[in-house]
Design an enzyme around this catalytic site. Sequence first.
Site, mmCIF file in Angstrom:
data_model
loop_
_atom_site.group_PDB
_atom_site.id
_atom_site.type_symbol
_atom_site.label_atom_id
_atom_site.label_comp_id
_atom_site.label_asym_id
_atom_site.label_seq_id
_atom_site.Cartn_x
_atom_site.Cartn_y
_atom_site.Cartn_z
ATOM 1 N N CYS A 2 0.877 -1.432 -0.213
ATOM 2 C CA CYS A 2 0.089 -0.554 -0.166
ATOM 3 C C CYS A 2 0.954 1.045 0.218
ATOM 4 O O CYS A 2 2.044 0.844 0.023
ATOM 5 C CB CYS A 2 -0.679 -0.096 1.404
ATOM 6 S SG CYS A 2 -2.752 -0.869 1.631
ATOM 7 N N GLY A 28 -1.126 0.359 -4.758
ATOM 8 C CA GLY A 28 -2.066 -0.177 -4.743
ATOM 9 C C GLY A 28 -3.134 0.701 -5.362
ATOM 10 O O GLY A 28 -3.782 1.919 -5.315
ATOM 11 N N ASN A 102 1.018 0.058 6.044
ATOM 12 C CA ASN A 102 0.901 -0.243 5.094
ATOM 13 C C ASN A 102 2.158 -1.863 5.123
ATOM 14 O O ASN A 102 2.798 -1.773 6.147
ATOM 15 C CB ASN A 102 2.360 -0.014 3.764
ATOM 16 C CG ASN A 102 3.356 -0.291 2.933
ATOM 17 O OD1 ASN A 102 2.138 -1.627 2.327
ATOM 18 N ND2 ASN A 102 4.496 0.088 2.878
ATOM 19 N N GLY A 103 2.036 -3.482 4.782
ATOM 20 C CA GLY A 103 2.303 -4.470 5.635
ATOM 21 C C GLY A 103 1.402 -5.523 5.601
ATOM 22 O O GLY A 103 0.046 -5.119 4.925
ATOM 23 N N TYR A 259 10.173 -4.440 -7.674
ATOM 24 C CA TYR A 259 9.418 -4.270 -8.687
ATOM 25 C C TYR A 259 8.299 -3.353 -8.240
ATOM 26 O O TYR A 259 7.758 -2.711 -9.099
ATOM 27 C CB TYR A 259 8.390 -5.488 -8.998
ATOM 28 C CG TYR A 259 7.437 -5.737 -9.741
ATOM 29 C CD1 TYR A 259 6.952 -4.865 -10.985
ATOM 30 C CD2 TYR A 259 6.513 -5.198 -8.556
ATOM 31 C CE1 TYR A 259 5.592 -4.705 -11.376
ATOM 32 C CE2 TYR A 259 4.932 -5.563 -8.728
ATOM 33 C CZ TYR A 259 4.764 -5.231 -10.557
ATOM 34 O OH TYR A 259 3.655 -4.799 -10.943
#
Length: 519
Positions: A2, A28, A102-103, A259
């Site tokens: 995210c 996201g 995020n995670g 990526y």
Amino acid sequence: MCGILGVVATTPVNQLLYDGLQVLQHRGQDAAGIATAQAGRFHMHKGSGLVRDVFRTRNMRNLTGNWGIGHCRYPTAGSAYNPAEAQPFYVNSPFGLMLAHNGNLTNSDELKREMFLADLRHINTNSDSEVLLNVLAHELQEHAKGPRLESEQIFKAVAGVMRRVKGAYAAVVMIAGYGLLAFRDPHGIRPLVIGSNEALGGTEYLVASESVAIDVLGFKLLRDIAPGEAVLIDTTGKLESRQCASGFPHAPCMFEFVYLARPDSLIDGISVYDSRVKMGEFLAERIRQKHGDLRIDVVIPIPDSARTAAMELASRLSVPYREGFVKNRYIGRTFIMPGQAIRRKSVRQKLNAIHQEFAGKNVLLVDDSIVRGTTSREIINMAREAGATKVFMASAAPPVRFANVYGIDMPSRNELIAAFRSEDEIGGEIGADALIYQSLDDLKTAVRSLNPAINVFEASCFDGSYITGDITAAYLNEIEDARNVVAPASNAGGGDSDDESDEEGGGQMDLNLVSQEDR
């Protein structure tokens, strides 16, 4: 993965947060949300879809205030289709808190049980981010000595969170009546940076998942937030920081460099662009040493994130670099389409070959990674149909063989083409005349060379070694079972060659805390 933002400024921040989320949109595309604060009141709007689809002028007008947070969601826990799981999340006890995360927490089920039985807290969604919020709320309640918080109490609460919570997390939190809190897990798996800007009313601060947001929004990058560190900025712009957990190896996620992150970002002192140049350098040397018999006429990247490595690889091998595919950015995600036939059709709508770059040539295709292999197989077929004599495939990353549990939603292991196959078998499955993978040692050396202080990387999807030390076979089996049930909603978190997350619109849900807008 995210994208998260947090800002304390001297002027309204709604436009700043909107612009920042657009910069982080690659992290996201399923949902987005912004929360701001003014005069002791929180204002929030969030919904499903891209940032540009979720927010309208009427929503932005309600997002008043000079500090706030933002989030763009790519689901790795919970439900991709539940708009209630869009972030930020809110609780009002014992203090008003808004959190964006995020995670992925690896002990969220255990924490849910603890909170229900011992902390007397109820979780309304399947999102682990709501779990993290409630753990923080409980720790604040335990350490607060009155109706008003002090910084020492907040830092102690974050230390309590880090003792209880396992997994990967970078978070921004609004604390009513106080200001902005940001913290990063003790291993630093997920990235988080802070920047500043000198304005007429004083110093402004911006916290973001990637430094590119700091740059684009006109702030100056100060530094990465350290693993296990918490940063606290009150509404007057006073900044404090505290190391809340220590003694853990710093292990940034390797897939950020392969990526996930934008090439113009810096993560833990490492340029993502330079790391991908190095990947191309090491991959070229591997081809030279182990596949020197290949006669390569042209190097062609699979857009977009493989370009940097492909250009360096071509230069090192003294082989022409060409753009052989044109990408349509307005095609829906292939991973939600039922059946392989429809998925293959979607791949062909997403990419189209420039025939003259393939005709009569031995072509080396370069991708950042190979996850399912579905798209790789179809792209190789496209190259042959365009007239390629031979088609070789090179991956800038090693084989993806294991589940990722730290915030990248890899498919079920049964769907990973490399999980139970040798490299020769994978090459046969995708139809390549030769397949060359980067070695994991070379990948680590390539990225580490740009910051020798980083000795460890979280690379579990390549080697099955989980840095937090709490991942068991039973836990992985539970993940596999869950993903097999909801397979249509899962996505390969990395690899343009395997169902990249393209932009896709969605519905909206207005959750403004001040008033429900008449829609």
